[in-house]
Structure formats: C-alpha cells, structure tokens
Design an enzyme around this catalytic site. Sequence first.
Site, PDB file in Angstrom:
ATOM      1  N   GLU A  46      -6.310   7.532  10.925  1.00  0.00           N
ATOM      2  CA  GLU A  46      -4.916   7.406  11.366  1.00  0.00           C
ATOM      3  C   GLU A  46      -4.702   7.989  12.757  1.00  0.00           C
ATOM      4  OE1 GLU A  46      -1.976   8.570   8.562  1.00  0.00           O
ATOM      5  OE2 GLU A  46      -2.657   7.147   7.049  1.00  0.00           O
ATOM      6  N   ASP A  83       0.863  -1.175   0.000  1.00  0.00           N
ATOM      7  CA  ASP A  83       0.000   0.000   0.000  1.00  0.00           C
ATOM      8  C   ASP A  83       0.899   1.223   0.000  1.00  0.00           C
ATOM      9  OD1 ASP A  83      -2.361   1.576   0.194  1.00  0.00           O
ATOM     10  OD2 ASP A  83      -2.140   1.711   2.363  1.00  0.00           O
ATOM     11  N   SER A  84       0.316   2.367  -0.290  1.00  0.00           N
ATOM     12  CA  SER A  84       1.076   3.612  -0.260  1.00  0.00           C
ATOM     13  C   SER A  84       1.434   4.016   1.167  1.00  0.00           C
ATOM     14  CB  SER A  84       0.282   4.735  -0.936  1.00  0.00           C
ATOM     15  OG  SER A  84      -0.968   4.903  -0.296  1.00  0.00           O
ATOM     16  N   CYS A  90      -4.075  -0.940  -2.250  1.00  0.00           N
ATOM     17  CA  CYS A  90      -4.162   0.518  -2.397  1.00  0.00           C
ATOM     18  C   CYS A  90      -5.125   0.772  -3.540  1.00  0.00           C
ATOM     19  CB  CYS A  90      -2.782   1.092  -2.713  1.00  0.00           C
ATOM     20  SG  CYS A  90      -2.777   2.833  -3.213  1.00  0.00           S
ATOM     21  N   ASN A  91      -6.161   1.551  -3.286  1.00  0.00           N
ATOM     22  CA  ASN A  91      -7.165   1.795  -4.314  1.00  0.00           C
ATOM     23  C   ASN A  91      -6.594   2.542  -5.514  1.00  0.00           C
ATOM     24  OD1 ASN A  91     -10.123   0.994  -3.392  1.00  0.00           O
ATOM     25  ND2 ASN A  91      -8.988   1.625  -1.577  1.00  0.00           N
ATOM     26  N   THR A  92      -5.738   3.541  -5.257  1.00  0.00           N
ATOM     27  CA  THR A  92      -5.158   4.306  -6.356  1.00  0.00           C
ATOM     28  C   THR A  92      -4.244   3.433  -7.202  1.00  0.00           C
ATOM     29  OG1 THR A  92      -5.253   6.337  -5.045  1.00  0.00           O
ATOM     30  CG2 THR A  92      -3.815   6.346  -6.964  1.00  0.00           C
ATOM     31  N   TYR A 145      -0.434   8.396  -2.826  1.00  0.00           N
ATOM     32  CA  TYR A 145      -0.411   8.136  -4.263  1.00  0.00           C
ATOM     33  C   TYR A 145      -1.507   8.909  -4.998  1.00  0.00           C
ATOM     34  CZ  TYR A 145       2.804   4.105  -3.895  1.00  0.00           C
ATOM     35  OH  TYR A 145       3.890   3.280  -3.694  1.00  0.00           O
ATOM     36  N   GLY A 146      -2.550   9.282  -4.264  1.00  0.00           N
ATOM     37  CA  GLY A 146      -3.703   9.910  -4.906  1.00  0.00           C
ATOM     38  C   GLY A 146      -3.407  11.221  -5.603  1.00  0.00           C
ATOM     39  N   CYS A 178     -11.854   2.932   0.246  1.00  0.00           N
ATOM     40  CA  CYS A 178     -10.550   3.335   0.766  1.00  0.00           C
ATOM     41  C   CYS A 178     -10.247   2.404   1.927  1.00  0.00           C
ATOM     42  CB  CYS A 178     -10.562   4.784   1.235  1.00  0.00           C
ATOM     43  SG  CYS A 178      -9.048   5.295   2.100  1.00  0.00           S
ATOM     44  N   THR A 179      -9.028   1.917   1.986  1.00  0.00           N
ATOM     45  CA  THR A 179      -8.703   0.919   3.008  1.00  0.00           C
ATOM     46  C   THR A 179      -8.676   1.488   4.420  1.00  0.00           C
ATOM     47  OG1 THR A 179      -6.365   1.238   2.431  1.00  0.00           O
ATOM     48  CG2 THR A 179      -7.497  -0.673   1.480  1.00  0.00           C
ATOM     49  N   HIS A 180      -8.711   2.811   4.563  1.00  0.00           N
ATOM     50  CA  HIS A 180      -8.823   3.414   5.893  1.00  0.00           C
ATOM     51  C   HIS A 180     -10.265   3.371   6.422  1.00  0.00           C
ATOM     52  CE1 HIS A 180      -4.923   5.206   4.903  1.00  0.00           C
ATOM     53  NE2 HIS A 180      -4.821   5.636   6.148  1.00  0.00           N
TER      54      HIS A 180
END
Length: 265
Positions: free
Chosen positions: A155, A13-14, A76-78, A45-46, A186-188
Amino acid sequence: MQGATMGKIGVFDSGVGGLTVLHALHRRLPAEPTVYLGDTARVPYGTKSPDTVIRYSRTNARFLLQHDLRLLVVACNTATAHALEALQAELPVPVIGVVEPGARAAAALTRTRRIGVIGTAGTIASGAYQRALAQAIPGAEVVARACPLLVPLAEEGWTEGEVPRLVVERYLGDLRGSIDTLVLGCTHYPLLKEAIADVLGPQVALVDSAEATAAAVEDALRGRPAAGGGTPTRRYFVTDVPARFPEIAARFLGHVPEAVEQVDV
C-alpha cells in the site's frame, strides 16, 4: 450484439487489495463493465470473527446487486474463506472467490506436490487454502505462512529494493529449495512478485490468485459476452472517506481510477 448479456461484474474487498483482481479482470475482459466496492470503513476483515465477516460480506453483496450484476467476485481472501458458501447459496447471480482458483492453478503447476501458500494471519488461520489445496492436489505437502508486513509495504508502494527484499527473506528465505510452487494468497502480494521471486529463485513458480480468479471469471462468462458498444462503465465505491484511495489504487490498477464515491452499505 447477438448473444450479448447485460449486467456488470461486481467486485468487493475489505479495502484496496481486491483492485489487483479488478486489474486482472480489466486486462482479460476489457469490454466488461465493472463495479468495485472497497469496504474501507471496516477494514481489515482478518481480525474479525467469521460471523462478522459473513455479515459484512452480505451487506457488500446487497449493495452491489443494486448495480445490475450478472456475476460477483469476492476479491478478499478472508471473505472468501468465511462467506463464499453463504453468498453462493443466497445470491441470484454466480459468485466466485479467490481461494479455489489459486489452488487449481497451483495444482496445474506443481511438479513435486510441495507447495507454499502465504497470506494474512486471518487467511492462513482459516485453513481455506490448505483445504482447497488438499482437494485439488491429494497428498500435497503444504506449507502455509502468514506474511502480514507485506500488505503495508504494497500500500505504501515499497515494492522494490532492499526493504521489501529483506522482509520477504525473513518470511520466506527458509523455503528456498523446499517448495516448487507458491500461492500468493493475498490480493496485495502480486505487487511484490518481483521481490518474492528474487528471494525464492526461478525454480519456484508463483501463483497470482488475482490472475487465477480473473481466468475463472472468464471461463464462467464464456459464451456470454457483455453487450457491445462504447467504453464499458467502471465504477468505484468505498465505505469511508476516499482521501488516499485514488493514490493507493493507482499502484494496484496502473492508473488513477475514475471518480470514487463514498457510500454507506
């Protein structure tokens, strides 16, 4: 063990959001060894161009391939939106992203074909979920919305109480009653499921793309169990000084990760 397969599941992931995918993998496949790379030196990355995201993703994948992979997860979605096809074409192991599993899960849940998807600005602008949902559910009405403030809330651990609920209300309050399924793109965002569910109500099904991705990995490895014996190895790498990584990672994993190593990819 007969039929057992050597090799690790690699996840990159980023930053730290992909740890929700890793956590879901550990729950579903507790015997599988894993190796995680958080590209914390180059996050986010977005805001990067597609070409840059592809370049970063290739270097991440090359690093992880050195650790005896049998499958790679682009958590990572992006990176999934921009680099998945390139990685699938180039790498010698199966590659699974986070977009298509989430879209398939939404297709299985929706009753009205009115679906929302939320993510970072980069993910929403890429149109990846919109395209995947259009393929999975022809004729679906899709509302896509960027919710950038949800990432820092996750976060910082501000996932409960008035503050996250007010932010979610501002982003999503107008969707109450107009969708029946929402993809957390989004993974968050799984860390904020409670606040999101509180705002949208029980009539809206939430699709956790981390859980959907872990299920896709389980399907891909069905009949190919990991080699048995002992506790599976779980390694963690970051590309910048890990300083707060263990603290933040604990919010995503539910425990403080084992030794975190800094690497230059």
